[in-house]
Design a protein around this motif. Structure first.
Motif, PDB file in Angstrom:
ATOM      1  N   ALA A 113      86.802  12.892  10.845  1.00  0.00           N
ATOM      2  CA  ALA A 113      85.922  13.857  10.189  1.00  0.00           C
ATOM      3  C   ALA A 113      84.446  13.520  10.370  1.00  0.00           C
ATOM      4  O   ALA A 113      83.597  14.408  10.385  1.00  0.00           O
ATOM      5  N   GLY A 114      84.128  12.236  10.491  1.00  0.00           N
ATOM      6  CA  GLY A 114      82.733  11.840  10.661  1.00  0.00           C
ATOM      7  C   GLY A 114      82.135  12.351  11.955  1.00  0.00           C
ATOM      8  O   GLY A 114      80.980  12.795  11.996  1.00  0.00           O
ATOM      9  N   ALA A 115      82.900  12.301  13.031  1.00  0.00           N
ATOM     10  CA  ALA A 115      82.408  12.795  14.321  1.00  0.00           C
ATOM     11  C   ALA A 115      82.228  14.306  14.301  1.00  0.00           C
ATOM     12  O   ALA A 115      81.256  14.843  14.830  1.00  0.00           O
ATOM     13  N   ILE A 116      83.164  15.007  13.660  1.00  0.00           N
ATOM     14  CA  ILE A 116      83.071  16.465  13.563  1.00  0.00           C
ATOM     15  C   ILE A 116      81.809  16.859  12.807  1.00  0.00           C
ATOM     16  O   ILE A 116      81.052  17.744  13.235  1.00  0.00           O
ATOM     17  N   LEU A 117      81.568  16.193  11.684  1.00  0.00           N
ATOM     18  CA  LEU A 117      80.404  16.562  10.882  1.00  0.00           C
ATOM     19  C   LEU A 117      79.098  16.210  11.581  1.00  0.00           C
ATOM     20  O   LEU A 117      78.126  16.971  11.517  1.00  0.00           O
ATOM     21  N   THR A 118      79.048  15.066  12.241  1.00  0.00           N
ATOM     22  CA  THR A 118      77.830  14.678  12.949  1.00  0.00           C
ATOM     23  C   THR A 118      77.450  15.744  13.974  1.00  0.00           C
ATOM     24  O   THR A 118      76.288  16.154  14.062  1.00  0.00           O
ATOM     25  N   GLY A 119      78.430  16.238  14.725  1.00  0.00           N
ATOM     26  CA  GLY A 119      78.150  17.286  15.700  1.00  0.00           C
ATOM     27  C   GLY A 119      77.718  18.583  15.048  1.00  0.00           C
ATOM     28  O   GLY A 119      76.792  19.256  15.523  1.00  0.00           O
ATOM     29  N   ALA A 120      78.363  18.941  13.948  1.00  0.00           N
ATOM     30  CA  ALA A 120      78.044  20.203  13.276  1.00  0.00           C
ATOM     31  C   ALA A 120      76.637  20.186  12.681  1.00  0.00           C
ATOM     32  O   ALA A 120      75.881  21.160  12.797  1.00  0.00           O
TER      33      ALA A 120
END
Length: 323
Positions: free
Chosen positions: A117-124
């Motif tokens: 989830a951390g990678a998804i949010l960083t990109g978003a």
């Protein structure tokens, strides 16, 4: 922009607590297939963090993610319908417990992959900031995720690109049945330091303490300070997964569980309210969840013929496999 009202904060922790308890009842009744990962005991983290976020800010969560979704403002009735696999759910009954999302309130989804989830949010968040949006994000993960490469890569990119992401470690001391002392070398805060990120520890059982430390971090991030990490020390009151209710795994000493349960975030926040006000909130929450159960169970299950729908943003329907 944010909410410091102690009554509203209490309502959030109470709502999450009773939602989880009602969900466990529905698991036992066979209405929620496959079980859930209860968030009981950790309500103060989700409530405190989300109370310090603005409506447009973004959140991603974990497999133990109901509290994150509810704290950010998702409809409890549609969330419960999602757990029950009904078309009236947040994601038409296709996301279930571990993949619930509500873009309307900034929840980009829970995630069953530990640390993802951390990678998804960083990109978003990076993408929205590139378009000029004044948003920050908060991503939740457990102590078991701090050794995952995806999360460490997210730390690196967020720090390198100055992406305003708040990495929230819900350290409940256990990664499933593995104690944190047997799995994590060094410290959680030390991992943040390696990437030049500020880190703070907080009592995750105290919703107001969590809100205060989050508000300070969010203010710095919104002003251009880059990502930060919060380690919230909390405790999981119930099983890692409701499967344990049947198999009765024995891995946590009873005295440890009793000590953890002695600091209940619902009671800690509730003690800050007059008894009459607390009782009024409790009654209101019960009414909301009674209606939510009725709504969830009244909704139809998805038609199996539509199982391949919604796979593509364009609306393209996938073909069934050929024999």
């Amino acid at each position: 922009m944010t909410d410091s009202d102690p009554v509203r904060l209490y309502r959030t922790v109470r709502l999450i607590r009773r939602f989880e308890e009602r969900a466990i009842e529905l698991v036992d009744a066979g209405e929620i297939v496959g079980g859930i990962h209860p968030y009981l005991g950790q309500e103060g983290v989700a409530a405190g963090v989300c109370a310090a976020l603005a409506a447009d800010d973004l959140v991603t969560g974990t497999h133990r993610g109901h509290g994150h979704v509810l704290a950010k403002g998702a409809d409890p009735a549609r969330m419960l319908a999602e757990l029950c696999g009904r078309v009236t759910g947040l994601n038409r009954g296709r996301g279930g417990s571990m993949h619930a999302a509500d873009f309307g309130v900034g929840v980009l989804g829970a995630n069953a992959i530990v640390g993802a989830a951390g990678a998804i949010l960083t990109g978003a968040v990076w993408e929205r900031r590139r378009r000029g949006a004044d948003v920050v994000g908060a991503t939740f993960f457990g102590d078991g995720a701090v050794n995952e490469g995806m999360l460490l890569e997210a730390f690196n990119l967020a720090a390198l690109w100055r992406v305003p992401v708040l990495f929230v470690c819900e350290n409940n001391g256990w990664a499933t049945t593995m104690p944190v002392a047997g799995a994590v070398a060094g410290t959680v805060a030390g991992r943040a330091a390696a990437f030049g990120m500020p880190a703070a520890a907080v009592d995750g059982q105290d919703p107001e303490a969590v809100r205060e430390v989050t508000a300070a971090a969010v203010a710095r991030m919104r002003a251009g300070g880059g990502p930060e990490l919060i380690e919230a020390h909390t405790y999981r009151f119930d099983a890692h997964h409701t499967f344990e209710h049947r198999v009765r795994l024995d891995y946590r000493p009873p005295q440890e569980v009793a000590a953890g349960r002695s600091r209940d975030p619902v009671d800690i926040q509730g003690a800050r309210l007059p008894p009459a006000v607390r009782a009024e909130v409790d009654a209101a929450v019960e009414a909301v969840l009674a209606a939510a159960v009725d709504f969830a169970l009244a909704g139809p299950h998805p038609d199996p013929a539509t199982a391949l729908d919604h796979l593509y943003a364009s609306g393209l329907t996938a073909r069934t496999g050929g024999g």
